[in-house]
Design a protein around this motif. Structure first.
Motif, PDB file in Angstrom:
ATOM      1  N   ASN A  92       0.837  -1.198   0.000  1.00 23.64           N
ATOM      2  CA  ASN A  92       0.000   0.000   0.000  1.00 23.64           C
ATOM      3  C   ASN A  92       0.874   1.252   0.000  1.00 23.64           C
ATOM      4  OD1 ASN A  92      -2.383  -1.510   0.172  1.00 23.64           O
ATOM      5  ND2 ASN A  92      -2.293  -1.576   2.401  1.00 23.64           N
ATOM      6  N   ILE A  93       0.373   2.306  -0.613  1.00 21.71           N
ATOM      7  CA  ILE A  93       1.041   3.602  -0.579  1.00 21.71           C
ATOM      8  C   ILE A  93       0.284   4.473   0.416  1.00 21.71           C
ATOM      9  CG2 ILE A  93       1.652   5.679  -1.869  1.00 21.71           C
ATOM     10  CD1 ILE A  93       1.832   3.929  -4.376  1.00 21.71           C
ATOM     11  N   SER A 111      -5.260   6.702  -8.434  1.00 22.52           N
ATOM     12  CA  SER A 111      -6.389   5.818  -8.712  1.00 22.52           C
ATOM     13  C   SER A 111      -6.698   5.790 -10.200  1.00 22.52           C
ATOM     14  CB  SER A 111      -7.618   6.276  -7.928  1.00 22.52           C
ATOM     15  OG  SER A 111      -8.743   5.487  -8.244  1.00 22.52           O
ATOM     16  N   THR A 112      -6.602   6.934 -10.855  1.00 18.30           N
ATOM     17  CA  THR A 112      -6.887   7.020 -12.287  1.00 18.30           C
ATOM     18  C   THR A 112      -5.835   6.293 -13.113  1.00 18.30           C
ATOM     19  OG1 THR A 112      -8.035   9.130 -12.033  1.00 18.30           O
ATOM     20  CG2 THR A 112      -7.215   8.599 -14.228  1.00 18.30           C
ATOM     21  N   HIS A 117      -7.368   1.301  -5.557  1.00 18.42           N
ATOM     22  CA  HIS A 117      -8.476   1.724  -4.706  1.00 18.42           C
ATOM     23  C   HIS A 117      -7.956   2.729  -3.680  1.00 18.42           C
ATOM     24  CE1 HIS A 117     -12.477   1.441  -3.072  1.00 18.42           C
ATOM     25  NE2 HIS A 117     -11.993   1.248  -1.862  1.00 18.42           N
ATOM     26  N   VAL A 118      -8.723   3.780  -3.448  1.00 21.77           N
ATOM     27  CA  VAL A 118      -8.317   4.852  -2.540  1.00 21.77           C
ATOM     28  C   VAL A 118      -9.088   4.766  -1.235  1.00 21.77           C
ATOM     29  CG1 VAL A 118      -8.250   7.353  -2.172  1.00 21.77           C
ATOM     30  CG2 VAL A 118      -7.660   6.400  -4.409  1.00 21.77           C
ATOM     31  N   ILE A 119      -8.354   4.878  -0.152  1.00 24.59           N
ATOM     32  CA  ILE A 119      -8.961   4.985   1.174  1.00 24.59           C
ATOM     33  C   ILE A 119      -8.704   6.392   1.700  1.00 24.59           C
ATOM     34  CG2 ILE A 119      -8.876   4.205   3.581  1.00 24.59           C
ATOM     35  CD1 ILE A 119     -10.222   2.226   1.767  1.00 24.59           C
ATOM     36  N   GLU A 120      -9.729   7.218   1.695  1.00 22.42           N
ATOM     37  CA  GLU A 120      -9.651   8.547   2.315  1.00 22.42           C
ATOM     38  C   GLU A 120     -10.042   8.368   3.783  1.00 22.42           C
ATOM     39  OE1 GLU A 120      -8.816  11.545   1.517  1.00 22.42           O
ATOM     40  OE2 GLU A 120      -8.647  11.581  -0.675  1.00 22.42           O
ATOM     41  N   MET A 162      -3.351  -0.439  -2.305  1.00 22.22           N
ATOM     42  CA  MET A 162      -4.280   0.622  -1.939  1.00 22.22           C
ATOM     43  C   MET A 162      -3.504   1.924  -1.808  1.00 22.22           C
ATOM     44  SD  MET A 162      -7.075  -1.269  -1.224  1.00 22.22           S
ATOM     45  CE  MET A 162      -8.086  -0.308  -0.126  1.00 22.22           C
ATOM     46  N   VAL A 163      -4.199   3.040  -2.037  1.00 20.54           N
ATOM     47  CA  VAL A 163      -3.655   4.350  -1.705  1.00 20.54           C
ATOM     48  C   VAL A 163      -4.403   4.829  -0.465  1.00 20.54           C
ATOM     49  CG1 VAL A 163      -3.193   6.694  -2.461  1.00 20.54           C
ATOM     50  CG2 VAL A 163      -3.215   4.841  -4.138  1.00 20.54           C
TER      51      VAL A 163
END
Length: 262
Positions: A92-93, A111-112, A117-120, A162-163
């Motif tokens: 993960n980043i 993500s683009t 997948h982004v986790i905010e 994941m980001v």
């Protein structure tokens, strides 16, 4: 062989062509990333994707079932992006930095370009609590919110590629930094206080600066956090005056260089 069986056999042949084509395409996607790395080429080449999209639209012009085909093709492109991301990063980043440093923007860009997948974190916590971050601070206090951050970081360790975009205060807890490191690489996005002010001055979901939106206050708070930010970061990216793609390319190259040293 009756007509139905003939059609079914033709469909099976089409499926085999599609399957073999996808397998070949995926191998080529891996080879492209490997070649870019070996040749020292930019990883991100958005102009190439634009050409690909233009070619696809031209080929599909006047054909039947355009929306269905477009949906499948989009999934194929996303699959290639994820394969390339897998080749680059098997972790993960985790993005950290002061509010307004660019974490959400760079998360969306990654993500683009990689279909990651982004986790905010702030958004996830707010959704789970059913209230805004400001309300969580007011009703439950900052310690409650920091506990939620820690638990979410632990939860994300079971997932890869994941980001994870952290809130500005997440690295202030030593235990949070430890959980970040278990997730993958920690990237500190930084900007000057002046840049931060310009980015957040019209926002009203930053409880720590809501009544102190000025450069001196922001600079003071950044300075107080800087030591812990530095202690948490594997790499640091300055975001002032750069495009999203420039920041992401620098981030990718810095991670690759960091991984080589490990």
């Amino acid at each position: 062989m009756d007509k139905l069986e003939t059609l079914r056999e033709a469909l099976n042949q089409c499926d085999e062509v599609i399957l073999n084509g996808l397998l070949m395409r995926n191998r080529i996607a891996e080879d492209i990333i490997a070649y870019k790395q070996a040749a020292g080429l930019p990883i991100l080449q958005p102009e190439q994707e634009a050409k690909q999209q233009e070619w696809f639209r031209a080929k599909l012009q006047g054909k039947s079932h355009q929306s269905e085909i477009a949906s499948v093709f989009e999934q194929i492109l996303d699959s290639s992006k994820r394969i390339q991301a897998d080749k680059l990063f098997d972790y993960n980043i985790v993005l950290i930095g002061f509010m307004g440093a660019g974490k959400s923007t760079i998360s969306r860009t990654l993500s683009t370009v990689f279909a990651m997948h982004v986790i905010e974190m702030d958004q996830i916590i707010a959704e789970r609590e059913g209230m805004s971050i400001s309300d969580i601070f007011e009703v439950h206090g900052e310690e409650y919110f920091r506990d939620a951050e820690t638990n979410l970081l632990i939860e994300m360790q079971s997932r890869k590629n994941m980001v994870i975009s952290c809130g500005g205060g997440t690295p202030m807890r030593a235990c949070n930094v430890a959980e970040m490191k278990k997730n993958g690489r920690v990237v500190l996005l930084n900007a000057t206080p002046e840049t931060i002010y310009e980015r957040v001055k019209d926002s009203h979901n930053r409880p720590l600066i809501e009544n102190n939106k000025n450069v001196p206050f922001i600079a003071d708070l950044m300075e107080k956090r800087w030591e812990k930010y530095m202690a948490a970061a594997d790499i640091i990216i300055q975001t002032d005056g750069k495009t999203e793609m420039e920041i992401c390319e620098e981030l990718i190259q810095s991670l690759l260089a960091f991984d080589t040293k490990e």
